[in-house]
Design an enzyme around this catalytic site. Structure first.
Site, PDB file in Angstrom:
ATOM      1  N   LYS A  99     -35.648   4.253  10.833  1.00 33.98           N
ATOM      2  CA  LYS A  99     -34.547   3.366  11.248  1.00 33.98           C
ATOM      3  C   LYS A  99     -33.590   3.032  10.118  1.00 33.98           C
ATOM      4  CE  LYS A  99     -38.594   1.356  10.528  1.00 33.98           C
ATOM      5  NZ  LYS A  99     -39.780   0.761  11.001  1.00 33.98           N
ATOM      6  N   GLU A 123     -36.188   7.967  19.195  1.00 32.27           N
ATOM      7  CA  GLU A 123     -36.700   6.879  20.034  1.00 32.27           C
ATOM      8  C   GLU A 123     -37.660   5.967  19.276  1.00 32.27           C
ATOM      9  OE1 GLU A 123     -35.860   6.298  23.616  1.00 32.27           O
ATOM     10  OE2 GLU A 123     -36.536   4.474  22.624  1.00 32.27           O
ATOM     11  N   ASP A 195     -35.601  -4.860   8.604  1.00 31.83           N
ATOM     12  CA  ASP A 195     -36.039  -3.852   9.574  1.00 31.83           C
ATOM     13  C   ASP A 195     -35.439  -4.159  10.949  1.00 31.83           C
ATOM     14  OD1 ASP A 195     -37.994  -1.589  10.242  1.00 31.83           O
ATOM     15  OD2 ASP A 195     -38.601  -3.151  11.664  1.00 31.83           O
ATOM     16  N   LYS A 199     -32.731  -1.907  13.168  1.00 32.15           N
ATOM     17  CA  LYS A 199     -32.955  -1.514  14.572  1.00 32.15           C
ATOM     18  C   LYS A 199     -31.839  -2.045  15.476  1.00 32.15           C
ATOM     19  CE  LYS A 199     -37.981  -1.322  14.001  1.00 32.15           C
ATOM     20  NZ  LYS A 199     -39.190  -2.149  13.965  1.00 32.15           N
TER      21      LYS A 199
HETATM   22  N1  HSE Z   1     -42.664  -2.259  10.206  1.00 31.22           N
HETATM   23  C1  HSE Z   1     -42.192  -1.982  11.512  1.00 31.22           C
HETATM   24  C2  HSE Z   1     -42.555  -3.156  12.411  1.00 31.22           C
HETATM   25  C3  HSE Z   1     -42.808  -0.716  12.010  1.00 31.22           C
HETATM   26  O1  HSE Z   1     -43.407  -3.952  12.015  1.00 31.22           O
HETATM   27  O2  HSE Z   1     -41.980  -3.292  13.482  1.00 31.22           O
HETATM   28  C4  HSE Z   1     -42.256  -0.228  13.315  1.00 31.22           C
HETATM   29  O3  HSE Z   1     -40.885   0.036  13.248  1.00 31.22           O
END
Ligand code: HSE
Length: 415
Positions: A99, A123, A195, A199
């Site tokens: 991502k 995906e 993160d 996303k």
């Molecule tokens: N580190 C990410 C999470 C892994 O905890 O969502 C999955 O994308």
């Protein structure tokens, strides 16, 4: 019947997800896909697979014409981009779960797909086992999406669930999330919300046709949440979730990542542990809700497997919404928040709120609940990075507007 393509896979990375994919491919006995080479870095590790499958030289895959699909599952986003770029230029399709790499190089990846004619699918890059990208791309192609919001990071949801329900310390909960293979190798990416921002940046492109660079997304993580905020949640029968939101108004699009108090009116309330949940809102279908495991070897590998299958039918993203959405302006919004800060001038902070519901001061600590502009919050966070800011539920705003006190902020002074 459509004839399926046979896929000869060059796999990059054999960590948690790479090994997961190897196992899932073997267990599912996929009729059209076979791993022919695996490129890894560490020469000392025993991988538990046939030695002739392993290579330490990326060119063995990139220069092999018999490999028609590269599956990229390594950690380093810059190295991953280099591999993906070279694979596409070499006429191979690519599946990736990276991502960070996609969010940081989105425009380049679009151009590469257009110039090479090759497909890139990802995906697994958002919400692991939940098939959200393909749904946004295909199912919501014609209905008008107005909102997408959700829990899109498994590790932080795991940490918050165990801290709230069992009183586990943040450090203990994070350690378990790491052992279970949920966290990023740099867990700061999870807990600080990077993160989730990566996303959301990808989801916004597929939902609204508006790609937003992660650095342009207002973001705050769960790192400043203390026992005061957990107590406040318990006191009101709320939970705390790190939410990513993007919604349209008549003026444009608002998008941000922020920990949020969630009440049981929300479909996200019951999404605990490593599970992710995404709620969409469209003009015709109204609300819809998806949930599933958001991290871990097999759930992530299952999304990679689904992309591999889709490629055997020559599926590719068409990015149909990009033409309509790319110029939607990003707009500020006023949102209800709980804010805790130490050593801030009360009147200066209060003045930056549009409306205040409740205030409580204890020593040098200030708790405020009120309506504030997103931009103002993030300006404060730049100079006061230890501030805790959490989005409040709509029901709180409704109850408060009737003049009913529900928060009892003063209880927080007993900590
Ligand atoms: N580190 C990410 C999470 C892994 O905890 O969502 C999955 O994308």
């Amino acid at each position: 019947m459509i004839k399926r393509k046979q896929l000869h896979i060059g796999l990059f990375g054999f960590g948690c997800v790479g090994k997961g994919l190897y196992d899932v491919l073997n267990l599912s006995k996929h009729p059209c896909a076979e791993i022919v080479k695996i490129c890894v870095k560490d020469k000392t590790k025993d991988r538990g697979v046939a030695k002739d499958l392993i290579t330490f030289d990326k060119h063995e895959i990139l220069n092999d014409d018999s490999v028609n699909l590269v599956v990229e599952l390594i950690d380093d986003s810059e190295e991953a981009f280099d591999i993906v770029k070279k694979a596409l230029l070499a006429g191979k399709s690519v599946v990736t779960a990276n991502k960070k790499m996609i969010a940081e190089h989105f425009d380049d990846l679009l151009s590469l797909q257009a110039s090479t004619g090759q497909a890139l699918l990802y995906e697994a890059a958002a919400c692991a086992s939940i098939p959200i990208i393909r749904n946004l791309e295909e199912y919501y192609d014609t209905d008008i999406l107005n909102r997408i919001e959700g829990i899109i990071n498994g590790s932080t949801n795991y940490i918050l669930t165990r801290s709230l329900n069992e009183g586990l310390s943040y450090k203990e909960a994070l350690q378990i999330a790491q052992q279970l293979g949920y966290a990023e190798s740099n867990p700061g990416l999870d807990v600080e919300g990077h993160d989730a921002a990566n996303k959301l940046s990808i989801l916004s492109a597929h939902a609204f046709g508006r790609f937003i660079l992660p650095e342009d997304l207002p973001r705050t993580g769960i790192q400043n949440i203390t026992s005061a905020e957990l107590k406040f949640a318990r006191q009101n029968n709320w939970k705390i979730k790190l939410l990513a939101k993007a919604y349209k108004t008549s003026e444009g699009l608002t998008a941000f990542v922020m920990p949020s108090y969630v009440d049981d009116d929300s479909a996200l309330y019951k999404v605990d542990d490593v599970f992710n949940g995404v709620q969409t809102e469209t003009v015709f279908a109204d609300k819809q809700f998806f949930s599933g495991r958001g991290a871990g070897a097999f759930p992530t590998a299952s999304a990679v497997l689904s992309d591999i299958s889709a490629l055997s039918y020559d599926y590719r993203y068409e990015y149909k919404k990009l033409n309509q959405g790319k110029d939607i302006p990003l707009i500020d919004d006023v949102i209800p928040v709980y804010l805790r800060s130490e050593d801030v001038d009360e009147s200066v902070l209060s003045d930056s709120f549009e409306h205040i519901f409740e205030v409580f001061k204890s020593g040098n600590r200030l708790h405020i609940c009120g309506q504030i502009k997103l931009k103002t919050i993030f300006t404060w966070l730049k100079t006061h990075p230890n501030m805790a800011v959490l989005h409040l539920p709509e029901t709180y705003v409704e109850i408060n507007s009737k003049g009913l006190p529900i928060l009892e902020l003063e209880n927080l002074s007993e900590l």
